[in-house]
Design an enzyme around this catalytic site. Sequence first.
Site, short mmCIF file in Angstrom:
data_model
loop_
_atom_site.label_atom_id
_atom_site.label_comp_id
_atom_site.label_asym_id
_atom_site.label_seq_id
_atom_site.Cartn_x
_atom_site.Cartn_y
_atom_site.Cartn_z
N CYS A 105 0.85 -1.19 0.00
CA CYS A 105 0.00 0.00 0.00
C CYS A 105 0.89 1.24 0.00
O CYS A 105 2.11 1.15 0.12
CB CYS A 105 -0.93 0.01 1.21
SG CYS A 105 -0.06 0.09 2.79
N ASP A 513 19.53 25.80 -33.32
CA ASP A 513 20.97 26.00 -33.44
C ASP A 513 21.37 25.53 -34.84
O ASP A 513 20.61 24.82 -35.50
CB ASP A 513 21.68 25.19 -32.35
CG ASP A 513 23.18 25.28 -32.46
OD1 ASP A 513 23.69 26.41 -32.65
OD2 ASP A 513 23.84 24.24 -32.39
#
Length: 815
Positions: A105, A513
């Site tokens: 859990c 670029d």
Amino acid sequence: MQTDLACYHCGLPVPQEARFAVDIGGARRAMCCAGCQAVAQAIVDNGLADYYRHRDALPERPREALPAVLRELTLYDHPDVQQSFVRPLGEHEREASLILEGITCAACVWLNEQHLTRQAGVTAVEINYATRRARVRWDERRIRLSGILAAIAAIGYAAHPYDAARSEEIAKRERRAALWRLFVAGFGMMQVMMYAVPVYLAGEGEMSVDVELLMRWASLVLTLPVVLYSAAPFFRNAWRDLRLKRVGMDVPVALGIGAAFAASLWATLVGAGEVYFDSVTMFVFLLLGGRYLEMLARHKSVRAIERVGRALPAFAERLTAYPALETERVVVSALAPGDRVLVAPGQTVPADGVVLQGESETDESLLTGESRPVAKRAGSALTGGTLNVRSPLVMEVRQVGEATRLASVVRLMERALAEKPRVVQLADRVAAGFVAVLLVLAAITGIAWSQIDPSRALWVFVSVLVVSCPCALSLATPAALAVATGAFSHLGLLVARGHAIETLARADHFVFDKTGTLTWGRLLLKETHAQAGLGAEEVLRLAAALEQGSEHAIGAALRGACPEGEALPVPQALQAHTGQGVEGVLAGRRHRLGRVDFAGALHGQPVPRQALALVQSGDTCVALADDSGWLGFFRLGDRLREDAGALVRSLKAAGCRVSLLSGDAEDAVRQVAAALGIEAAHGGMTPQDKHDHLVALQEAGAIVAMVGDGVNDAPVLAQAQVSVAMGGGTELARNQADIVLLGDQIGRLFDAVLLARRTQRIVRQNLGWAFAYNVSAIPLAMFGWITPWMAGIGMSASSLLVVMNALRLLPREMR
């Protein structure tokens, strides 16, 4: 001392003669043995007693033989063992990828994270509840890995090095458990319906009271396993949420099932009133069926991501003698840099390295999305996880374990899956509030119907609770993003940040670029201008001869332009002049290759008029001369990627603006921009100039996507709303980017943009359907026009619909 029948820590029976106890939560809690007492006391002493309040299930392994475990854990401190799952982050900091067993859990995750972060030397802990995978960082000067594993074992859990096979085993167990619960619910539903149908069909006085009562009791007996086993996850999760003072999605479901069963149980016990065991079992079966199909769809959606983690083979053929090619079979984790490995056709490359011997082709589609095999020969780089498809190769290992490119890809994928985009967080918040509103509406409806028609009040109440549980709302976005991430991987793009797909879909200005992004980033011979009556091939042959021992980019470009395998003359008295060129004697004559003024100084003649265009072109120009005059001129430059032009045109056609920012010379940048049709181009820019330019675009309202590859691009990638790094670029750029293009086809970026926009449409469709369904279903249920079994179908169908709609994002070959 409280005399519990079961150990408060592990749940095993407490022997009568046992006298072990620990003060927890203000009460004396019984323990079954000294081991559980020691573990529980350690939890309390570390201030973690809230674990017992948060947990909603007991550990899968109640007892651990700690001394034996500790002896085994020391093996993980050995560097050879750590190679496959431990990655150095600095001089002393290490990061390990682990998988935890015993997690039942969310409280277990909380306990492990809290416990480990309090260990001296542990710097970071991240545990994924869904995958049971943990990433732990520590300072090896203060704590050893065995100490971390022992700390996990001390609170009743087990940790192992992560491997994809173990993760798949957890998924299989999840599917198996879900299928069993579905089977029990389906079997119970069919049997209960066999008893319910005669009661429904019997006319007045056709069935005696005793027979009807027998039918009720039989239905009760058959419904118990459905409620106690098949529906157990709903009750367990709801109880956990309520104890943590929050309202989860299983709360209304559990409340509806519990209320209907309790009312039917009471009616059976007192022999009066209506029973609805058939509706309860059908409702549970429909809910579990929908969730099972949803789980299968989720597993399928991430299959493309998980298979990357399973790409490396388990074994490799390591050479014990070379070049004799004598091999031994070893596990891949035993390989080390410098080892030589034989990779047969059809085998997977076990690590990153370089080809020493052989020629073949490799299938790199798993990592790059490129379907065509890539040629490999001596000196070619090999990536672990790719497939050798044609001939045997001998490779030298360069990178292993967490240092490989594949491991880097997996880490970036895990980071993306761990992050929640804003739209997902918003949907989760809306869903949480929606459940609270739904409970209020259901209560008001139940009270109203108790006055209108008390016989229908319970089922109208249950229908309102169930029909509008917001599972579809919470699944609408995560399901689409999970499927899209797998589809991006198929295209050869790695999504490294959770928000990347959402932001890429909204990007309206793409900034590129130049070097290494729109161009290949390496010098190539573009043009040869021969002099002195020589042919271009002969001039190139002389130039390559002078450069055949050089590692300079110009020399590599000239040698690469020569026909493969051509024998080159050997120069004598070879000299390299730094920043100028190279000089040597060929066929008894002194030759120079390099800068124009350096080569011209050998004979003093002016540059020929027909060669001036090459010298003034803006590209790199190299001259070849001997002591009698000019022999040739070579123009070298970077080459545009073949699909760069199509990408720019497609982005413009899609309504996006395109800019080019580069640190290269203005002339070179303008040439590239003109060739690609980019109007906004700027050269000579520093990283700060690029950063400032992006900020200006963003202040003007643009949503900027930055595409780059170098170290100097990292600050700009971080500034952009969404960033894309070339896979062949620097590691810093890849780490800063939101998306990594793994292959060389930059044109795939436009496919990614289209996929991202389609994903956004799917998300909007899912959210629209989820809201429309809930808004229309709630009034219908409140007016009593929807029965509980219809509500169960509607809830399951709505969740399944959003998942199936998301699966439309997968390409056909992945479905």
